[in-house]
Scaffold this motif. Sequence first.
Motif, PDB file in Angstrom:
ATOM      1  N   LYS A   1      53.609  16.987 -43.148  1.00  0.00           N
ATOM      2  CA  LYS A   1      53.542  15.871 -42.191  1.00  0.00           C
ATOM      3  C   LYS A   1      54.869  15.732 -41.451  1.00  0.00           C
ATOM      4  N   THR A   2      55.973  15.835 -42.156  1.00  0.00           N
ATOM      5  CA  THR A   2      57.286  15.767 -41.528  1.00  0.00           C
ATOM      6  C   THR A   2      57.471  16.917 -40.538  1.00  0.00           C
ATOM      7  N   THR A   3      56.970  18.094 -40.887  1.00  0.00           N
ATOM      8  CA  THR A   3      57.069  19.247 -39.991  1.00  0.00           C
ATOM      9  C   THR A   3      56.279  18.998 -38.709  1.00  0.00           C
ATOM     10  N   GLU A   4      55.092  18.411 -38.830  1.00  0.00           N
ATOM     11  CA  GLU A   4      54.308  18.067 -37.635  1.00  0.00           C
ATOM     12  C   GLU A   4      55.082  17.109 -36.739  1.00  0.00           C
ATOM     13  N   LEU A   5      55.699  16.097 -37.343  1.00  0.00           N
ATOM     14  CA  LEU A   5      56.470  15.127 -36.555  1.00  0.00           C
ATOM     15  C   LEU A   5      57.664  15.785 -35.880  1.00  0.00           C
ATOM     16  N   LYS A   6      58.303  16.718 -36.577  1.00  0.00           N
ATOM     17  CA  LYS A   6      59.438  17.434 -35.984  1.00  0.00           C
ATOM     18  C   LYS A   6      58.985  18.331 -34.832  1.00  0.00           C
ATOM     19  N   CYS A   7      57.815  18.944 -34.961  1.00  0.00           N
ATOM     20  CA  CYS A   7      57.268  19.758 -33.872  1.00  0.00           C
ATOM     21  C   CYS A   7      57.012  18.884 -32.647  1.00  0.00           C
ATOM     22  N   LEU A   8      56.384  17.735 -32.860  1.00  0.00           N
ATOM     23  CA  LEU A   8      56.124  16.816 -31.746  1.00  0.00           C
ATOM     24  C   LEU A   8      57.428  16.332 -31.110  1.00  0.00           C
ATOM     25  N   ALA A   9      58.426  16.054 -31.935  1.00  0.00           N
ATOM     26  CA  ALA A   9      59.710  15.591 -31.415  1.00  0.00           C
ATOM     27  C   ALA A   9      60.393  16.684 -30.594  1.00  0.00           C
TER      28      ALA A   9
ATOM     29  N   CYS B   1      51.082  23.819 -38.536  1.00  0.00           N
ATOM     30  CA  CYS B   1      51.245  22.468 -37.984  1.00  0.00           C
ATOM     31  C   CYS B   1      50.930  22.457 -36.494  1.00  0.00           C
ATOM     32  N   VAL B   2      51.381  23.473 -35.772  1.00  0.00           N
ATOM     33  CA  VAL B   2      51.076  23.560 -34.340  1.00  0.00           C
ATOM     34  C   VAL B   2      49.558  23.665 -34.156  1.00  0.00           C
ATOM     35  N   ALA B   3      48.904  24.483 -34.969  1.00  0.00           N
ATOM     36  CA  ALA B   3      47.446  24.620 -34.872  1.00  0.00           C
ATOM     37  C   ALA B   3      46.754  23.293 -35.156  1.00  0.00           C
ATOM     38  N   ARG B   4      47.246  22.529 -36.137  1.00  0.00           N
ATOM     39  CA  ARG B   4      46.670  21.228 -36.439  1.00  0.00           C
ATOM     40  C   ARG B   4      46.865  20.237 -35.290  1.00  0.00           C
ATOM     41  N   LEU B   5      48.043  20.298 -34.680  1.00  0.00           N
ATOM     42  CA  LEU B   5      48.312  19.404 -33.545  1.00  0.00           C
ATOM     43  C   LEU B   5      47.437  19.759 -32.347  1.00  0.00           C
ATOM     44  N   VAL B   6      47.180  21.049 -32.139  1.00  0.00           N
ATOM     45  CA  VAL B   6      46.278  21.478 -31.065  1.00  0.00           C
ATOM     46  C   VAL B   6      44.867  20.986 -31.363  1.00  0.00           C
ATOM     47  N   ALA B   7      44.410  21.155 -32.606  1.00  0.00           N
ATOM     48  CA  ALA B   7      43.062  20.733 -32.994  1.00  0.00           C
ATOM     49  C   ALA B   7      42.889  19.218 -32.858  1.00  0.00           C
ATOM     50  N   ALA B   8      43.977  18.474 -33.097  1.00  0.00           N
ATOM     51  CA  ALA B   8      43.920  17.012 -32.986  1.00  0.00           C
ATOM     52  C   ALA B   8      44.047  16.545 -31.533  1.00  0.00           C
ATOM     53  N   GLY B   9      44.288  17.485 -30.613  1.00  0.00           N
ATOM     54  CA  GLY B   9      44.402  17.131 -29.203  1.00  0.00           C
ATOM     55  C   GLY B   9      45.727  16.517 -28.810  1.00  0.00           C
ATOM     56  N   LYS B  10      46.744  16.651 -29.666  1.00  0.00           N
ATOM     57  CA  LYS B  10      48.052  16.062 -29.361  1.00  0.00           C
ATOM     58  C   LYS B  10      48.908  16.975 -28.501  1.00  0.00           C
ATOM     59  N   ILE B  11      48.713  18.289 -28.641  1.00  0.00           N
ATOM     60  CA  ILE B  11      49.465  19.251 -27.833  1.00  0.00           C
ATOM     61  C   ILE B  11      48.523  20.349 -27.360  1.00  0.00           C
ATOM     62  N   THR B  12      49.018  21.140 -26.425  1.00  0.00           N
ATOM     63  CA  THR B  12      48.299  22.334 -25.991  1.00  0.00           C
ATOM     64  C   THR B  12      49.249  23.517 -26.109  1.00  0.00           C
ATOM     65  N   VAL B  13      48.690  24.690 -26.325  1.00  0.00           N
ATOM     66  CA  VAL B  13      49.493  25.920 -26.380  1.00  0.00           C
ATOM     67  C   VAL B  13      48.820  26.927 -25.459  1.00  0.00           C
TER      68      VAL B  13
END
Length: 171
Positions: A108-116, A150-162
């Motif tokens: 979870k912390t890694t996801e937040l750091k990726c978003l940051a 984490c990037v894949a999870r963020l893409v799946a959640a619609g928070k980021i695009t790659v």
Amino acid sequence: MVLDAPVVARGGDRFVVRSASPAATIGGGIVTDPEPPNRRCKPWPTSAATDEQRLAWMLAEAGGKGLAAVSLPTRIGRRPADIDLLLARAKRTIVRVRAALFDADVAKTTELKCLAAIRVAHEQHPLEPGLPVQAIRSSVRVAADLVDACVARLVAAGKITVAGGLAARAG
């Protein structure tokens, strides 16, 4: 302590240390972890811990490097089938990425750091289409497989695009 020859030990094994001359018992104990990392942190609170506690301590020590799942039968001292049950019971607190296990809080912390990292990149370079995923891997400083998951999870959640190796905020 230095031994004359390597010893095969599993977590939970008991041992006795004796001197050769004069023959005397020096001490003994229980193997808590036969493959410890370079432990510069505090020792485990007790050697009489449950398998769940030992797994949690190992995951905490591994941090962003992860814990090799194949090492658990030896490190915890149980059969592979027992380890599978242990992991099934702890599935809410563990994230498995390929052959490695991570504490869910680390993921979870890694996801937040990726978003940051992506947010900062957008603020500093607003005309750029995104931040290279490799730059995210370098800045977060955890296992690359965990960052990719984490990037894949963020893409799946619609928070980021790659796209084209560049990560950007969705929209």
